[in-house]
Design a protein around this motif. Structure first.
Motif, PDB file in Angstrom:
ATOM      1  N   HIS A 277      70.425  56.665  34.049  1.00 41.78           N
ATOM      2  CA  HIS A 277      69.867  57.938  34.490  1.00 41.78           C
ATOM      3  C   HIS A 277      69.350  58.708  33.272  1.00 41.78           C
ATOM      4  CE1 HIS A 277      71.620  57.670  38.556  1.00 41.78           C
ATOM      5  NE2 HIS A 277      72.623  57.055  37.941  1.00 41.78           N
ATOM      6  N   LEU A 278      68.126  59.212  33.376  1.00 40.04           N
ATOM      7  CA  LEU A 278      67.538  60.031  32.314  1.00 40.04           C
ATOM      8  C   LEU A 278      67.107  61.372  32.899  1.00 40.04           C
ATOM      9  CD1 LEU A 278      65.109  58.916  29.529  1.00 40.04           C
ATOM     10  CD2 LEU A 278      64.613  60.981  30.839  1.00 40.04           C
ATOM     11  N   PHE A 279      67.502  62.443  32.230  1.00 42.33           N
ATOM     12  CA  PHE A 279      67.122  63.790  32.643  1.00 42.33           C
ATOM     13  C   PHE A 279      66.251  64.398  31.555  1.00 42.33           C
ATOM     14  CE2 PHE A 279      71.101  62.631  34.590  1.00 42.33           C
ATOM     15  CZ  PHE A 279      70.946  63.019  35.917  1.00 42.33           C
ATOM     16  N   LEU A 280      65.081  64.881  31.944  1.00 39.02           N
ATOM     17  CA  LEU A 280      64.120  65.457  31.001  1.00 39.02           C
ATOM     18  C   LEU A 280      63.865  66.916  31.367  1.00 39.02           C
ATOM     19  CD1 LEU A 280      61.751  65.293  28.856  1.00 39.02           C
ATOM     20  CD2 LEU A 280      60.301  64.571  30.771  1.00 39.02           C
ATOM     21  N   ALA A 281      63.920  67.776  30.366  1.00 37.66           N
ATOM     22  CA  ALA A 281      63.548  69.185  30.557  1.00 37.66           C
ATOM     23  C   ALA A 281      62.664  69.602  29.387  1.00 37.66           C
ATOM     24  CB  ALA A 281      64.794  70.066  30.628  1.00 37.66           C
ATOM     25  N   ASN A 282      61.461  70.110  29.712  1.00 37.44           N
ATOM     26  CA  ASN A 282      60.583  70.651  28.674  1.00 37.44           C
ATOM     27  C   ASN A 282      59.852  71.868  29.226  1.00 37.44           C
ATOM     28  OD1 ASN A 282      58.476  69.591  30.239  1.00 37.44           O
ATOM     29  ND2 ASN A 282      58.193  67.792  28.914  1.00 37.44           N
ATOM     30  N   ASN A 283      58.819  72.316  28.566  1.00 41.71           N
ATOM     31  CA  ASN A 283      58.134  73.544  28.987  1.00 41.71           C
ATOM     32  C   ASN A 283      57.288  73.358  30.242  1.00 41.71           C
ATOM     33  OD1 ASN A 283      59.188  75.008  26.817  1.00 41.71           O
ATOM     34  ND2 ASN A 283      57.550  74.331  25.444  1.00 41.71           N
ATOM     35  N   ASP A 284      57.099  72.100  30.671  1.00 43.38           N
ATOM     36  CA  ASP A 284      56.253  71.817  31.833  1.00 43.38           C
ATOM     37  C   ASP A 284      57.027  71.348  33.054  1.00 43.38           C
ATOM     38  OD1 ASP A 284      53.833  72.305  30.347  1.00 43.38           O
ATOM     39  OD2 ASP A 284      54.148  70.353  29.388  1.00 43.38           O
ATOM     40  N   GLU A 285      58.187  70.735  32.858  1.00 42.67           N
ATOM     41  CA  GLU A 285      58.872  70.130  34.000  1.00 42.67           C
ATOM     42  C   GLU A 285      60.345  69.900  33.714  1.00 42.67           C
ATOM     43  OE1 GLU A 285      57.254  66.227  34.738  1.00 42.67           O
ATOM     44  OE2 GLU A 285      57.197  65.735  32.607  1.00 42.67           O
ATOM     45  N   VAL A 286      61.092  69.773  34.787  1.00 46.29           N
ATOM     46  CA  VAL A 286      62.493  69.348  34.737  1.00 46.29           C
ATOM     47  C   VAL A 286      62.620  68.225  35.751  1.00 46.29           C
ATOM     48  CG1 VAL A 286      64.894  69.978  35.141  1.00 46.29           C
ATOM     49  CG2 VAL A 286      63.343  71.633  34.089  1.00 46.29           C
ATOM     50  N   LYS A 287      63.029  67.035  35.294  1.00 44.46           N
ATOM     51  CA  LYS A 287      63.094  65.933  36.260  1.00 44.46           C
ATOM     52  C   LYS A 287      64.135  64.887  35.875  1.00 44.46           C
ATOM     53  CE  LYS A 287      59.195  63.177  34.448  1.00 44.46           C
ATOM     54  NZ  LYS A 287      57.893  62.578  34.825  1.00 44.46           N
ATOM     55  N   HIS A 288      64.512  64.136  36.897  1.00 45.86           N
ATOM     56  CA  HIS A 288      65.409  62.995  36.743  1.00 45.86           C
ATOM     57  C   HIS A 288      64.576  61.726  36.853  1.00 45.86           C
ATOM     58  CE1 HIS A 288      67.904  59.832  38.898  1.00 45.86           C
ATOM     59  NE2 HIS A 288      68.506  59.941  37.732  1.00 45.86           N
ATOM     60  N   ILE A 289      64.776  60.801  35.919  1.00 49.02           N
ATOM     61  CA  ILE A 289      64.066  59.521  35.949  1.00 49.02           C
ATOM     62  C   ILE A 289      65.091  58.402  36.097  1.00 49.02           C
ATOM     63  CG2 ILE A 289      62.517  57.947  34.709  1.00 49.02           C
ATOM     64  CD1 ILE A 289      61.471  60.391  33.151  1.00 49.02           C
ATOM     65  N   ASP A 290      64.970  57.634  37.170  1.00 46.11           N
ATOM     66  CA  ASP A 290      65.817  56.455  37.356  1.00 46.11           C
ATOM     67  C   ASP A 290      65.191  55.314  36.556  1.00 46.11           C
ATOM     68  OD1 ASP A 290      67.173  54.202  38.159  1.00 46.11           O
ATOM     69  OD2 ASP A 290      67.108  54.667  40.297  1.00 46.11           O
ATOM     70  N   CYS A 291      65.887  54.864  35.525  1.00 52.09           N
ATOM     71  CA  CYS A 291      65.323  53.871  34.591  1.00 52.09           C
ATOM     72  C   CYS A 291      65.793  52.456  34.887  1.00 52.09           C
ATOM     73  CB  CYS A 291      65.678  54.252  33.165  1.00 52.09           C
ATOM     74  SG  CYS A 291      65.083  55.875  32.663  1.00 52.09           S
ATOM     75  N   PHE A 292      66.340  52.261  36.072  1.00 48.56           N
ATOM     76  CA  PHE A 292      66.966  50.979  36.398  1.00 48.56           C
ATOM     77  C   PHE A 292      66.040  49.794  36.176  1.00 48.56           C
ATOM     78  CE2 PHE A 292      68.454  47.700  39.428  1.00 48.56           C
ATOM     79  CZ  PHE A 292      69.741  47.543  38.951  1.00 48.56           C
ATOM     80  N   ASN A 293      64.752  49.963  36.454  1.00 40.55           N
ATOM     81  CA  ASN A 293      63.815  48.834  36.369  1.00 40.55           C
ATOM     82  C   ASN A 293      62.963  48.836  35.102  1.00 40.55           C
ATOM     83  OD1 ASN A 293      64.475  47.567  38.862  1.00 40.55           O
ATOM     84  ND2 ASN A 293      63.404  49.209  39.938  1.00 40.55           N
ATOM     85  N   ILE A 294      63.297  49.707  34.145  1.00 39.62           N
ATOM     86  CA  ILE A 294      62.554  49.734  32.881  1.00 39.62           C
ATOM     87  C   ILE A 294      62.877  48.471  32.078  1.00 39.62           C
ATOM     88  CG2 ILE A 294      62.249  50.970  30.691  1.00 39.62           C
ATOM     89  CD1 ILE A 294      61.100  52.521  33.015  1.00 39.62           C
ATOM     90  N   LYS A 295      61.860  47.852  31.495  1.00 38.20           N
ATOM     91  CA  LYS A 295      62.037  46.603  30.736  1.00 38.20           C
ATOM     92  C   LYS A 295      62.741  46.883  29.405  1.00 38.20           C
ATOM     93  CE  LYS A 295      60.437  42.186  30.123  1.00 38.20           C
ATOM     94  NZ  LYS A 295      61.508  41.251  30.347  1.00 38.20           N
ATOM     95  N   LEU A 296      63.606  45.969  29.000  1.00 34.67           N
ATOM     96  CA  LEU A 296      64.275  46.049  27.698  1.00 34.67           C
ATOM     97  C   LEU A 296      63.407  45.336  26.655  1.00 34.67           C
ATOM     98  CD1 LEU A 296      67.902  45.123  28.842  1.00 34.67           C
ATOM     99  CD2 LEU A 296      67.034  47.418  28.336  1.00 34.67           C
ATOM    100  N   PRO A 297      62.837  46.058  25.691  1.00 29.54           N
ATOM    101  CA  PRO A 297      61.868  45.425  24.778  1.00 29.54           C
ATOM    102  C   PRO A 297      62.485  44.629  23.622  1.00 29.54           C
ATOM    103  CG  PRO A 297      62.025  47.774  24.322  1.00 29.54           C
ATOM    104  CD  PRO A 297      62.888  47.524  25.529  1.00 29.54           C
ATOM    105  N   TYR A 298      63.747  44.895  23.294  1.00 29.49           N
ATOM    106  CA  TYR A 298      64.334  44.314  22.075  1.00 29.49           C
ATOM    107  C   TYR A 298      64.275  42.781  22.056  1.00 29.49           C
ATOM    108  CZ  TYR A 298      68.184  42.717  19.009  1.00 29.49           C
ATOM    109  OH  TYR A 298      68.955  42.057  18.086  1.00 29.49           O
ATOM    110  N   PHE A 299      64.607  42.151  23.161  1.00 30.08           N
ATOM    111  CA  PHE A 299      64.790  40.698  23.171  1.00 30.08           C
ATOM    112  C   PHE A 299      63.457  39.960  23.021  1.00 30.08           C
ATOM    113  CE2 PHE A 299      68.238  42.791  25.308  1.00 30.08           C
ATOM    114  CZ  PHE A 299      69.329  42.290  24.624  1.00 30.08           C
ATOM    115  N   ARG A 300      62.450  40.390  23.773  1.00 28.68           N
ATOM    116  CA  ARG A 300      61.131  39.776  23.626  1.00 28.68           C
ATOM    117  C   ARG A 300      60.570  40.062  22.235  1.00 28.68           C
ATOM    118  NH1 ARG A 300      58.327  35.758  23.733  1.00 28.68           N
ATOM    119  NH2 ARG A 300      59.475  35.324  25.658  1.00 28.68           N
ATOM    120  N   ASN A 301      60.779  41.284  21.741  1.00 27.39           N
ATOM    121  CA  ASN A 301      60.284  41.625  20.397  1.00 27.39           C
ATOM    122  C   ASN A 301      60.961  40.779  19.327  1.00 27.39           C
ATOM    123  OD1 ASN A 301      58.521  43.549  21.388  1.00 27.39           O
ATOM    124  ND2 ASN A 301      59.867  45.285  20.966  1.00 27.39           N
TER     125      ASN A 301
END
Length: 336
Positions: A277-301
């Motif tokens: 779970h990622l929560f972002l707050a800045n001057n434009d928005e406040v939101k929750h991002i479900d990162c469950f399907n985000i690719k892990l770059p370390y291994f391929r890199n």
């Protein structure tokens, strides 16, 4: 040019070997042989999970196997540097579980060997490399979503009774101390997100209040750092309560001058038993991002780095500095 690697394994004493190997296999790598000392608690599960990976009688059979490109190491922490040096000198690249070493002398010998051999020594800081929400946070920070990062707060809570623990887990010399071990994760992330390539340790503390019969064990630690790119606070412990549905409620807070990010890595307390779970707050928005399907770059890199002799997965100097600061903080805490 081939797009995958043939792997070998030396040391399966810590369960992190399963995640390390699984992610590399997902990327198309193969693995046919392993060696480990004695009969670690992970051995039965390893044999059951990977019946086609055959155990060798001695590690030289793996070191001398010309078909192996890279070796994964998850032995007892005190032995990881020695195994890594043997592998590097055998002309193979290394992915080693954290902590990649437990003393500054070991680290200096590793630096010397990497320089001599030109091979890669990559420490798998799993709380960054295995966590999709952290990968997403790196994207957002690089896009300027929270402005310039000023500080990170990293927590590394763990549960002692998660599974049966070996004797070395309670031996200070064997595991390196709570900051060297667990804290190397959070120190690494502090350096990444503050974009620091040097730092001083303002405060470091370790203690054992729950297992007086095991004086080598440390159940709490904290570190405060100032880098040339920002500040950091780190808290480590072995106090995860039994009712929590995972081994630890690991979190990372990243403060920028135009917003902030909070990551709940493994659970969202009393709301969701899944992680990332990622929560972002800045001057434009406040939101929750479900990162469950985000690719892990370390291994391929890292695979590409081995094939192309690049440093895209993690710069070698950043790996060195992460371990150096963790060990120095541990030493500083134990002087008190």
């Amino acid at each position: 040019m081939k797009k995958a690697l043939n792997l070998g394994v030396i040391g399966i004493d810590h369960g992190h070997i399963f995640d390390m190997l699984d992610e590399m296999i997902k990327e198309g790598c193969s693995c046919n042989s392993f060696w480990t000392d004695g009969d670690p608690l992970t051995l039965q599960e390893f044999n059951k999970k990977y019946p086609n990976i055959k155990r060798k009688e001695n590690k030289e059979e793996i070191l001398n196997d010309s078909s192996i490109d890279m070796i994964l190491i998850s032995s007892i922490p005190i032995d990881r540097a020695g195994h890594s040096i043997n592998v590097l000198k055998a002309g193979k690249d290394v992915m080693v579980d954290k902590p990649g070493c437990t003393t500054l002398d070991q680290l200096n010998n590793l630096k010397k060997t990497v320089k001599e051999t030109g091979k890669i020594w990559s420490v798998n800081f799993s709380e960054r490399f295995h966590v999709a929400a952290v990968a997403k946070a790196e994207e957002l920070v690089n896009e300027g979503k929270i402005g310039k990062v000023k500080q990170t707060i990293g927590t590394g809570p763990h549960r002692q009774g998660n599974y049966e623990r070996p004797d070395w887990f309670y031996n200070r010399q064997s595991y390196g101390g709570i900051i060297t071990d667990i804290g190397s994760h959070q120190i690494h992330q502090f350096l990444v997100f503050t974009n620091s390539n040097e730092a001083k340790i303002n405060h470091a503390l370790v203690e054992n209040t729950t297992k007086k019969d095991m004086p080598g064990f440390q159940d709490f630690g904290e570190v405060n750092l100032t880098g040339n790119g920002g500040h950091g606070y780190i808290r480590l412990d072995w106090f995860t309560p039994d009712a929590l549905p995972t081994w630890g409620d690991g979190r990372l807070l990243i403060l920028g001058d135009k917003g902030f990010i909070e990551i709940r890595k493994y659970t969202d307390l009393a709301k969701s038993e899944k992680g990332n779970h990622l929560f972002l707050a800045n001057n434009d928005e406040v939101k929750h991002i479900d990162c469950f399907n985000i690719k892990l770059p370390y291994f391929r890199n890292l695979i590409n780095d081995v094939l192309n002799r690049t440093e895209t997965a993690c710069p070698q100097d950043l790996t060195y500095l992460s371990m150096e600061l963790a060990i120095k903080a541990q030493e500083q805490a134990e002087k008190k």
